[in-house]
Structures are given as structure tokens and as C-alpha cells.
Write an enzyme that holds these catalytic residues in place. Structure first.
Site, PDB file in Angstrom:
ATOM      1  N   HIS A 129       6.563 -26.946   2.502  1.00 55.39           N
ATOM      2  CA  HIS A 129       5.565 -27.942   2.085  1.00 55.39           C
ATOM      3  C   HIS A 129       4.410 -27.280   1.350  1.00 55.39           C
ATOM      4  CE1 HIS A 129       7.622 -30.897   4.710  1.00 55.39           C
ATOM      5  NE2 HIS A 129       7.829 -29.828   5.466  1.00 55.39           N
TER       6      HIS A 129
ATOM      7  N   LYS B 233     -13.851   1.636  -3.883  1.00 53.91           N
ATOM      8  CA  LYS B 233     -14.849   2.063  -2.895  1.00 53.91           C
ATOM      9  C   LYS B 233     -15.989   2.801  -3.593  1.00 53.91           C
ATOM     10  CE  LYS B 233     -11.615   2.670   1.020  1.00 53.91           C
ATOM     11  NZ  LYS B 233     -11.044   3.657   1.983  1.00 53.91           N
TER      12      LYS B 233
ATOM     13  N   GLU C 201       0.842  -1.205   0.000  1.00 56.43           N
ATOM     14  CA  GLU C 201       0.000   0.000   0.000  1.00 56.43           C
ATOM     15  C   GLU C 201       0.878   1.257   0.000  1.00 56.43           C
ATOM     16  OE1 GLU C 201      -3.111   1.363   3.201  1.00 56.43           O
ATOM     17  OE2 GLU C 201      -4.176   0.104   1.743  1.00 56.43           O
TER      18      GLU C 201
END
Ligand SMILES: O=P(O)(O)OC[C@H]1O[C@](O)(CO)[C@@H](O)[C@@H]1O
Length: 541
Positions: free
Chosen positions: A385, A500, A354
Site C-alpha cells: 500500500h 563531518k 556503508e
């Protein structure tokens, strides 16, 4: 003096030439690490941390040019200006004073005629007695029962840093008080939390700098509904952490307490402010939160005072820029060989991506290529793994390994195959960074390892609160130094706004349909219209 522009600086071309050389056979990591005194020359110690970059694809010529780039970008002066309270967040005309939140020196940090540090100290002096009163049962819920559950209601920087630190220091937590996180607007998050808490004994810490973030406001509204539905006055179970003058600042006048955060600390840099201070003091006790702050301050001082060639976060930043912009690695993994640090990558993901996921520099010039690095990660040995097959034989990506010398627990580790668990953990950490660097040829192509895969190893002695603070401040400073080398502003985040606004338009359509079943989404584009129809029908067809 011409304004610095990363891609236009003469050093950029010279570093590209060095990258070309580095891609040649003579510079395979197997050869680089074989150089005399490689570790001594490509490691640094400071701020209570050991930083080993001997397995990064650099040599002295590359490092010399990167340090020259530090000068050209005037990184040191910018970092000092930030610490002094200058408005380095140029697009929002704000200071970036997250370091003032953990500065225990007496010097002020003046912003617009106010001493930011004094304001931050005042909030700490509010948090200390509050958390103590909750622990001692002097502050209780509306039925007089002591609090045994704390739920952080917030998203992004309003919870990720806190979750990382709470997880890292879980071993020190007050066993009589659980800490949960309600971040997502997905009702499953609320239902999961609600199923674990006892409403009468729950304290909701609503954290939002803006107090306009829809997820947090929707969750705050839902909490009030459910608390009222069980006959409780939500105001007596709620504290707020928000910026002065935000819609939540007035509060209802009934909250148990309201704590301030400030516009000179960005959300992703806010865990050492009240954002982390309130929940972590409740969960760990104020003294441990303060020890965490002191560890961060120690690394801050190192980042501010160490000369470039001894400066751990600056070196890490230069290598981050080198890997992303010159060697062409778009990702970096953070793999802490420490189960308590399992939430670190998620926090650094927001902190770094960000901050540095930008396409224009601080002056508004378009970059020749976007800045930033994609961050992901899981703790070791688990990562071995899951994605280490690709790490060894797929598209290479740099890795930050993090090692801890002394575990938090004194539990008997046993002696499986002659070693204890911590030793087994370290055998794997060192084996992975070695194998990635050295590789192993084979006549069978499917079993051949190219090696030449870079990594750094970051080591702390323990996972006491101070060490967690050091690691946090290391990554904050690294992120900011990277930004200053790229010439970007790491403190704004306009990129989150379009989503948004678009969600707001769809929300309006949904609300119209909730009011009137005949509303047909005719104003919505065909693709999204189909999804709204599926959602309201609850069927795919
Ligand atoms: O604390 P607020 O204002 O609710 O914002 C929450 C988060 O949303 C963002 O603004 C965007 O992701 C973050 O920077 C911030 O941490």
C-alpha cells in the site's frame, strides 16, 4: 597470478553477454519459473534458513558463471581469512572479527598476539552479571529506585542493529523495562525521549566506538545537564560502551560500568558485541541475547563451511552482484512479511550501503562503475500500500521477501474469509512475488503488468532469538561476499568523513556568532551564508 579486478576479469564480459541473453523474450521469468524442478534447482537450505531464488532472473548458465566468479575472486579464502583474524580491512590495517563475538567454539582468534575471542568473552562475562543485577534491583539509580527505562545513546552501527533486534524480539522483552534510542542530534529526539522517561529510574547506555561522534557526544553532554538539573548525579545513571583507549574509555571513574568494544569489529557489524549485548541483555535478559548469538553462529558456520552451490549468503551475494552490475538494477528492497522485522531494512541499509558503497577496489584501483546497491524497505503487507505500484508497473527493482512460518504470538487469529491472519499474510507474500514475476498482459495499457520482476524469498520457521540471529548473520555474510566479488573493502567508511569536516567549519562559524552577534559569516560561501542568516533570524526572508 594476475590480481583479480572485477570489471577486467574475462568472466565479467561473459556475464554481460549472459545479461543480454537474459533480457531477451525467451528468458522472461514466466518461462524460467515454468522449467521442470525450478524451485528445487534454485533454492537452498542451510543455517536454519530456506532461500528461494527461483524467481530471480537467472538460469543454470548464469549461475555457473557466477560460481566461477566466486573462484576467480577467491571469495572462500578471503572469508576464511577474515574469520581467522587476518587484517582483511586493508585500508585501516585491521581485522574484521564480528563473527568471533558469537563464536562459542574454544578456538582462539589471534590478532596482534592477542586472543580477540577471549577479550570478547570477558566483556560478555561482564555484561551477564551487570544485566542481572539491574533486573534484580541490586544496581539502582542514585535515588535507590530500580531502573525501568534504558536509553541507548548512539548513532549508526552503535544503535541500528540493536533497534532492529529489540524490535524483532519485543514480544520477549522484560515488561518492567522500556528501551528507547537517542541517536539524532535533533533536539526533538532528546525531547521525545525525555518526555517518556523518569530520570530517577533511567539508565543511559552511551555507545560510541570512537567516543568522538558529535551527535553522541552532544547528546551525552545534554543528558548530563538535564540529569544534574533535576538533582541527579548522571554518572550513577550512565554506562559506556566504547573502544579501549577512546576518550570515553577513561570515563569519569564513576560510571556504573564501562564495557569495551574493539577496533576489529566495525560499527555496522557490532550488534553481537557489547554494542548490542548491553542494551539487549537489559531489555531481553542475557539468556535471550545469548540465544540470538547462537543463531548468528549457526549461520556463520554455514557461511564458512557450506560449498558455494549450497551456501545461502554466497548465492544471495552472487545474485546481488548479478542484479546490480549485470542486469542494471541500482536498488534492492527488503520486505519482511513480519511486523517484528520492521526495523530490519534500516539496519541492512547501513550494513550494506556503508560497506559496499565504494568506487575503488581494495587495492585502490578505480572501479569501472561504483559497487554497491541502494537498499530500502518496509514490512509487508504495508509495502503493498505504499511502493508496490511502482514495483509492479514502474522501474523494476529486485525484492528480498522474508517469510516467517510460525508467529511469536498465540493470539486467536480469527477466520476472516476462512483464513487466519498468518495465512492471509502468506497469501499476500506469495501473491506479490508471483505477480511480479509472471505479470499479466491487458488490452488496456494502464492495466498491463510486464512481470519479469525478480525477487528472492527467505524463510525462517519462527522469530525466536536464534532465527533473528540467523537473519542478521545471513545479511552480514551476504554483504561481505558481495564485497569480495566486487573486490572492494567492506570494512572502511571514508565516505562519511567529508560531511563531518564540512559541518565542523559551519559549526565554528555558528559558535563565533553565538559568542559575538556582530559576526557576519563573511567567510562562508554565499549559499550557506543565506541559510545561516535564516537560521539565526528564525525567518525565511
Ligand atoms: O560508534 P561511533 O564511533 O560513535 O560511530 C557511529 C557510526 O558512525 C560511523 O562511523 C559512520 O556512519 C559508523 O560506521 C558508526 O557505526
Amino acid at each position: 597470478m594476475t590480481k583479480y579486478r572485477f570489471h577486467h576479469d574475462p568472466l565479467h564480459r561473459r556475464l554481460l553477454e549472459q545479461a543480454g541473453r537474459m533480457n531477451g523474450p525467451d528468458c522472461h521469468l514466466e518461462r524460467l519459473v515454468a522449467a521442470d524442478r525450478r524451485l528445487d534447482a534454485f533454492s537452498a537450505m542451510g543455517g536454519g534458513v530456506f532461500y528461494d531464488f527461483s524467481r530471480q532472473r537467472v538460469d543454470e548458465s548464469v549461475m555457473d558463471l557466477l560460481f566461477e566468479l566466486t573462484e576467480a575472486a577467491d571469495v572462500g579464502r578471503q572469508f576464511a581469512a577474515m574469520a581467522a583474524g587476518e587484517k582483511v580491512n586493508v585500508t585501516e590495517n585491521r581485522a574484521a572479527l564480528h563473527m568471533a563475538a558469537r563464536s562459542f567454539s574454544s578456538s582462539p582468534a589471534m590478532v596482534d598476539g592477542r586472543d580477540a575471542k577471549a577479550e570478547l568473552q570477558d566483556v560478555l562475562e561482564q555484561i551477564r552479571p551487570f544485566s542481572k543485577a539491574v533486573h534484580q534491583g541490586e544496581i539502582t539509580g542514585s535515588t535507590g529506585q530500580a531502573f525501568s527505562h534504558v536509553v541507548v545513546v548512539g548513532i549508526g552501527g552503535s544503535y541500528l542493529g540493536t533497534e532492529f533486534v529489540a524490535c524483532a524480539l519485543e514480544a520477549f522483552a522484560d515488561k518492567n523495562l522500556s528501551l528507547d534510542f537517542l541517536a539524532n542530534v535533533d533536539i526533538h529526539n532528546f525531547s521525545s525521549v525525555w518526555s517518556r522517561i523518569v530520570p530517577e529510574k533511567t539508565l543511559w547506555v552511551v555507545i560510541s566506538k570512537s567516543y568522538t561522534t558529535v551527535e553522541t557526544m552532544a547528546n551525552e553532554d545534554l543528558i548530563r545537564r538535564h540529569m544534574q538539573a533535576v538533582g541527579l548525579n548522571p554518572a550513577w545513571h550512565m554506562v559506556t560502551v566504547t573502544s579501549k583507549g577512546s576518550p570515553g574509555d577513561q570515563g569519569t571513574g564513576q560510571e556504573l560500568a564501562a564495557f569495551h568494544m574493539f577496533d576489529f569489529i566495525g560499527g555496522r557489524y557490532s550488534v553481537t558485541s557489547a554494542v548490542g549485548g548491553v542494551p539487549l541483555s537489559l531489555y531481553l535478559g542475557y539468556e535471550r541475547f545469548e540465544r540470538f548469538l547462537k543463531g548468528a553462529e549457526e549461520m556463520d558456520r554455514h557461511a564458512l563451511e557450506a560449498p558455494p552451490k549450497d551456501n545461502l549468503p554466497l548465492i544471495a551475494a552472487l545474485i546481488g552482484v548479478w542484479n546490480a552490475s549485470f542486469l542494471g538494477y541500482p536498488q534492492t528492497a527488503i520486505v519482511p512479511y513480519a511486523f517484528p522485522l520492521r526495523k530490519l531494512a534500516a539496519h541492512i541499509q547501513q550494513l550494506n550501503m556503508e560497506s559496499n558503497g565504494k568506487s575503488v577496489d581494495a587495492a585502490g584501483n578505480k572501479l569501472d562503475e561504483p559497487a554497491g546497491t541502494m537498499i530500502f524497505g518496509e514490512p509487508g503487507t504495508n509495502a503493498q500500500h505504499s511502493f508496490f505500484q511502482l514495483a509492479h508497473q514502474g522501474k523494476a527493482f529486485p525484492i528480498d521477501f522474508i517469510g516467517v512460518l510460525n508467529p511469536q504470538t498465540q493470539l486467536d487469529e480469527g477466520r476472516f474469509k476462512g483464513v487466519g491472519h498468518q495465512q492471509e499474510l502468506w497469501a499476500n507474500l506469495l501473491a506479490q512475488s508471483t505477480a511480479l514475476a509472471m505479470g499479466k498482459p491487458s488490452d488496456d495499457p494502464a492495466r498491463s503488468f510486464s512481470g519479469n520482476r525478480p525477487s528472492s524469498t527467505i524463510v525462517v520457521e519462527d522469530l525466536e532469538p536464534e532465527s533473528v540471529g540467523r537473519l542478521l548473520a545471513f545479511y552480514e555474510a551476504k554483504t561481505i561476499f558481495e564485497a569480495f566479488v566486487w573486490g572492494i573493502n567492506p570494512f572502511d567508511q571514508f565516505g562519511v568523513e567529508l560531511g563531518k569536516v564540512t559541518a565542523g567549519k559551519l559549526r565554528t562559524e555558528m559558535a563565533a556568532r553565538n559568542r559575538d552577534e556582530a559576526h557576519d559569516f563573511s567567510e562562508v560561501d554565499p549559499i550557506n551564508r543565506r541559510y545561516l542568516q535564516m537560521l539565526f533570524n528564525g525567518r525565511l526572508d
